[in-house]
Design a protein around this motif. Structure first.
Motif, PDB file in Angstrom:
ATOM      1  N   ASP A  55      17.224 -71.331 -27.449  1.00 42.90           N
ATOM      2  CA  ASP A  55      16.268 -70.264 -27.744  1.00 42.90           C
ATOM      3  C   ASP A  55      16.089 -70.098 -29.246  1.00 42.90           C
ATOM      4  O   ASP A  55      14.960 -69.954 -29.746  1.00 42.90           O
ATOM      5  CB  ASP A  55      16.684 -68.942 -27.083  1.00 42.90           C
ATOM      6  N   THR A  56      17.182 -70.168 -29.996  1.00 45.62           N
ATOM      7  CA  THR A  56      17.082 -70.120 -31.453  1.00 45.62           C
ATOM      8  C   THR A  56      16.346 -71.335 -31.991  1.00 45.62           C
ATOM      9  O   THR A  56      15.452 -71.219 -32.848  1.00 45.62           O
ATOM     10  CB  THR A  56      18.480 -70.035 -32.086  1.00 45.62           C
ATOM     11  N   VAL A  57      16.712 -72.508 -31.499  1.00 39.61           N
ATOM     12  CA  VAL A  57      16.083 -73.741 -31.964  1.00 39.61           C
ATOM     13  C   VAL A  57      14.575 -73.699 -31.724  1.00 39.61           C
ATOM     14  O   VAL A  57      13.773 -74.098 -32.580  1.00 39.61           O
ATOM     15  CB  VAL A  57      16.720 -74.963 -31.272  1.00 39.61           C
ATOM     16  N   SER A  58      14.154 -73.174 -30.585  1.00 40.76           N
ATOM     17  CA  SER A  58      12.725 -73.098 -30.277  1.00 40.76           C
ATOM     18  C   SER A  58      11.982 -72.196 -31.254  1.00 40.76           C
ATOM     19  O   SER A  58      10.888 -72.541 -31.731  1.00 40.76           O
ATOM     20  CB  SER A  58      12.540 -72.590 -28.841  1.00 40.76           C
ATOM     21  N   LEU A  59      12.562 -71.033 -31.578  1.00 39.32           N
ATOM     22  CA  LEU A  59      11.925 -70.132 -32.535  1.00 39.32           C
ATOM     23  C   LEU A  59      11.821 -70.767 -33.917  1.00 39.32           C
ATOM     24  O   LEU A  59      10.795 -70.644 -34.604  1.00 39.32           O
ATOM     25  CB  LEU A  59      12.702 -68.822 -32.613  1.00 39.32           C
ATOM     26  N   LEU A  60      12.876 -71.453 -34.343  1.00 46.23           N
ATOM     27  CA  LEU A  60      12.853 -72.094 -35.658  1.00 46.23           C
ATOM     28  C   LEU A  60      11.868 -73.254 -35.683  1.00 46.23           C
ATOM     29  O   LEU A  60      11.165 -73.469 -36.681  1.00 46.23           O
ATOM     30  CB  LEU A  60      14.256 -72.572 -36.031  1.00 46.23           C
ATOM     31  N   GLU A  61      11.785 -73.990 -34.595  1.00 45.62           N
ATOM     32  CA  GLU A  61      10.831 -75.101 -34.527  1.00 45.62           C
ATOM     33  C   GLU A  61       9.402 -74.586 -34.619  1.00 45.62           C
ATOM     34  O   GLU A  61       8.559 -75.160 -35.320  1.00 45.62           O
ATOM     35  CB  GLU A  61      11.036 -75.867 -33.225  1.00 45.62           C
ATOM     36  N   GLU A 117      26.029 -82.252 -36.812  1.00 49.40           N
ATOM     37  CA  GLU A 117      25.349 -81.221 -36.027  1.00 49.40           C
ATOM     38  C   GLU A 117      24.236 -80.568 -36.853  1.00 49.40           C
ATOM     39  O   GLU A 117      23.123 -80.339 -36.349  1.00 49.40           O
ATOM     40  CB  GLU A 117      26.354 -80.163 -35.552  1.00 49.40           C
ATOM     41  N   PHE A 118      24.534 -80.259 -38.118  1.00 45.29           N
ATOM     42  CA  PHE A 118      23.506 -79.643 -38.958  1.00 45.29           C
ATOM     43  C   PHE A 118      22.314 -80.575 -39.137  1.00 45.29           C
ATOM     44  O   PHE A 118      21.154 -80.154 -39.038  1.00 45.29           O
ATOM     45  CB  PHE A 118      24.076 -79.259 -40.318  1.00 45.29           C
ATOM     46  N   LEU A 119      22.589 -81.840 -39.418  1.00 49.23           N
ATOM     47  CA  LEU A 119      21.498 -82.777 -39.661  1.00 49.23           C
ATOM     48  C   LEU A 119      20.714 -83.072 -38.381  1.00 49.23           C
ATOM     49  O   LEU A 119      19.502 -83.307 -38.432  1.00 49.23           O
ATOM     50  CB  LEU A 119      22.046 -84.045 -40.297  1.00 49.23           C
ATOM     51  N   GLU A 120      21.379 -83.012 -37.234  1.00 49.19           N
ATOM     52  CA  GLU A 120      20.648 -83.115 -35.971  1.00 49.19           C
ATOM     53  C   GLU A 120      19.747 -81.896 -35.778  1.00 49.19           C
ATOM     54  O   GLU A 120      18.604 -82.018 -35.321  1.00 49.19           O
ATOM     55  CB  GLU A 120      21.607 -83.242 -34.793  1.00 49.19           C
ATOM     56  N   LEU A 121      20.273 -80.706 -36.115  1.00 49.80           N
ATOM     57  CA  LEU A 121      19.438 -79.502 -36.039  1.00 49.80           C
ATOM     58  C   LEU A 121      18.177 -79.665 -36.885  1.00 49.80           C
ATOM     59  O   LEU A 121      17.068 -79.344 -36.434  1.00 49.80           O
ATOM     60  CB  LEU A 121      20.234 -78.282 -36.509  1.00 49.80           C
ATOM     61  N   CYS A 122      18.341 -80.151 -38.109  1.00 51.31           N
ATOM     62  CA  CYS A 122      17.185 -80.325 -38.988  1.00 51.31           C
ATOM     63  C   CYS A 122      16.156 -81.263 -38.378  1.00 51.31           C
ATOM     64  O   CYS A 122      14.944 -81.021 -38.467  1.00 51.31           O
ATOM     65  CB  CYS A 122      17.640 -80.829 -40.357  1.00 51.31           C
ATOM     66  N   GLU A 123      16.627 -82.321 -37.739  1.00 53.65           N
ATOM     67  CA  GLU A 123      15.687 -83.243 -37.101  1.00 53.65           C
ATOM     68  C   GLU A 123      15.022 -82.597 -35.889  1.00 53.65           C
ATOM     69  O   GLU A 123      13.829 -82.796 -35.647  1.00 53.65           O
ATOM     70  CB  GLU A 123      16.406 -84.531 -36.709  1.00 53.65           C
ATOM     71  N   ARG A 124      15.761 -81.798 -35.148  1.00 58.47           N
ATOM     72  CA  ARG A 124      15.182 -81.130 -33.971  1.00 58.47           C
ATOM     73  C   ARG A 124      14.054 -80.188 -34.362  1.00 58.47           C
ATOM     74  O   ARG A 124      13.048 -80.082 -33.655  1.00 58.47           O
ATOM     75  CB  ARG A 124      16.265 -80.344 -33.215  1.00 58.47           C
ATOM     76  N   ILE A 125      14.220 -79.483 -35.462  1.00 60.50           N
ATOM     77  CA  ILE A 125      13.221 -78.479 -35.842  1.00 60.50           C
ATOM     78  C   ILE A 125      12.262 -78.995 -36.916  1.00 60.50           C
ATOM     79  O   ILE A 125      11.390 -78.264 -37.380  1.00 60.50           O
ATOM     80  CB  ILE A 125      13.880 -77.167 -36.300  1.00 60.50           C
ATOM     81  N   GLY A 126      12.438 -80.258 -37.316  1.00 62.79           N
ATOM     82  CA  GLY A 126      11.499 -80.880 -38.248  1.00 62.79           C
ATOM     83  C   GLY A 126      11.592 -80.361 -39.665  1.00 62.79           C
ATOM     84  O   GLY A 126      10.562 -80.171 -40.320  1.00 62.79           O
TER      85      GLY A 126
END
Length: 506
Positions: A55-61, A117-126
């Motif tokens: 849910d957080t990832v979706s909002l940030l994306e 994990e952080f760098l994967e997050l960055c890729e997920r949210i562009g």
């Protein structure tokens, strides 16, 4: 059009370019502090390898963050990156020297969320990652190794370790901060001491870009809101007997405001004082840019504000720096974003503090849900500015005297910025008057204004400054349509107290 005398007049000089508005001006910051990472972005101490809060990832994306700074903050200068890579069940549990964190509010770090994990997050949210290396308690070798782990595509032990940890291709991280607040929690250094440490780190980090990668690294030095510190730092860098004269691409400062006032308990005079404090951002940018121009004459160095926003007294270390998300906070953020646009010739990045649950966050969570805060809505409204060409605006506005102890300031009741892009001209306006509406007349030089080509939106028209977001009312803060009547030469808009508006002209 019903003509009446405007309270404020804004003239957009569409041919008077300032510079391109770097998208990174809309950057963000996440630290291992309170519930920002654990409970906010990552399910607390998850060891299943897929612990992201969707849910957080979706909002940030959806917000299209251009850049995200991590892991701190003060945390960065006691963080050793190798603790946070490899199998999660083998990672050591360490102290968190500066902050309680996670739902249990412990001064401990599980390291279940680390570099990969952080760098994967960055890729997920562009978003582009911005990593802050440990200068306070680390070493140049450790920082250089981190760069190699993230970015090298060869056959070294560190590149192979990244592959063993599940990442074949390099991440290509280009933004590297060398230290954080090294005048304070990052080592209590004098500017001369930090300058010498900085050059040492920059030598071992920056040299890799000349040989090991096919992309440049952008090195970021830590500055200070006390501007004499910056001058002395730059002069010490300048006096080095060898090497690149200025081995940095950006110099940072941090500016928080509102520390003395709880929004819910404030009166209108205190609102004025807090807003005047927020607008001091422009003076800080000018002074830092002045120091750079005076000393670093051989190098184009950008100004980064990599921590900024409201910090109210209820946000303490004991509660993970949590505070309510209010209309007032969002209003102040809009005014500051206008300042960044107006200084796009020197400001290369900013990072509001912080992304989730902490201070002036954009996203708030509980165990079950995540929701957008009012400040999130401001960033969404201002998004069309990103990548546009900022242009000069003249703002003729009423002011109010702001008295705070022995100081006497003036608060401009309306501020604005404008940019020009492929879709036309985009103007953002704030009514910083928390007491009264303001009628604002907006004109664009050289433009004949047709109502069919104009669209307006407004935030917070029905809400008081202290109105705070909850999971149940979060949708009430979305933008409404704004009437934008035009007579060919100007647009006249009525802005209720403490509102933010955007006007697009095709």
């Amino acid at each position: 059009m019903n003509v009446q005398m405007a309270d404020a007049e804004i003239t957009v000089h569409t041919a008077a370019s300032i510079d391109r508005i770097a998208p990174e001006i809309h950057g963000h910051f996440a630290e291992h502090l309170g519930r920002c990472i654990y409970g906010g972005i990552w399910h607390a101490d998850s060891a299943d390898g897929d612990g992201f809060r969707e849910d957080t990832v979706s909002l940030l994306e959806d917000l299209e963050l251009p850049v995200l700074r991590w892991p701190g903050g003060c945390f960065a200068d006691d963080y050793h990156w190798e603790d946070g890579v490899g199998p999660q069940d083998e990672r050591p549990r360490r102290r968190n020297l500066f902050w309680a964190q996670g739902p249990e509010e412990l001064p401990e770090e599980s390291n279940s969320f680390g570099s990969d994990e952080f760098l994967e997050l960055c890729e997920r949210i562009g978003t582009e990652p911005y990593l802050a290396a440990n200068v306070g308690s680390g070493s140049p070798q450790e920082a250089a190794n981190w760069v190699e782990y993230c970015n090298y595509d060869g056959d070294t032990e560190l590149a192979d370790r990244r592959r063993e940890n599940g990442r074949e291709d390099p991440y290509g991280v280009k933004y590297w901060g060398l230290g954080n607040e090294n005048w304070g929690c990052g080592g209590q250094m004098s500017p001369e001491q930090y300058a010498r440490e900085y050059r040492r780190y920059a030598t071992y980090v920056g040299t890799q870009a000349n040989l090991m990668f096919d992309h440049d690294l952008e090195l970021i030095a830590c500055g200070f809101e006390g501007h004499e510190w910056n001058r002395r730092f730059l002069e010490e860098i300048n006096e080095a007997p060898w090497g690149a004269e200025f081995p940095l691409d950006h110099l940072t400062l941090h500016h928080y405001y509102g520390r003395g006032t709880n929004v819910a308990e404030a009166d209108e005079d205190k609102y004025d004082r807090m807003l005047a404090e927020a607008l001091e951002m422009e003076r800080h940018i000018e002074r830092m840019a002045g120091a750079i121009n005076a000393v670093a004459t051989t190098r184009d160095i950008g100004v980064i504000i990599d921590e900024w926003g409201t910090w109210h007294p209820e946000a303490t270390a004991d509660n993970g720096l949590e505070q309510e998300g209010t209309v007032f906070d969002a209003l102040s953020a809009a005014a500051v974003l206008n300042i960044f646009n107006d200084n796009s010739d020197v400001v290369t990045m900013t990072n509001i503090a912080q992304t989730v649950n902490v201070l002036q966050c954009l996203v708030e969570t509980d165990e079950d849900d995540a929701w957008a805060r009012p400040t999130y809505r401001v960033f969404d409204l201002y998004a069309p500015h990103k990548g546009n060409e900022a242009v000069r605006t003249s703002v003729d506005t009423p002011t109010r005297d702001v008295v705070d102890g022995d100081s006497n300031d003036e608060l401009p009741l309306v501020n604005a910025s404008a940019s020009v892009g492929d879709d036309g001209t985009y103007v953002t306006v704030t009514n910083l008057d928390c007491r009264s509406a303001q009628t604002v007349d907006v004109s664009l030089e050289g433009t004949d204004l047709n109502e069919d080509d104009i669209r307006g939106e407004i935030l917070f028209a029905e809400q008081e400054p202290d109105y705070a977001v909850t999971k149940h009312n979060a949708d009430e803060f979305t933008a409404d349509d704004l009437a934008v009547p035009a007579d060919g030469s100007s647009i006249e808009v009525e802005l209720p107290p403490s509102t933010v508006a955007a006007i697009s002209v095709e």
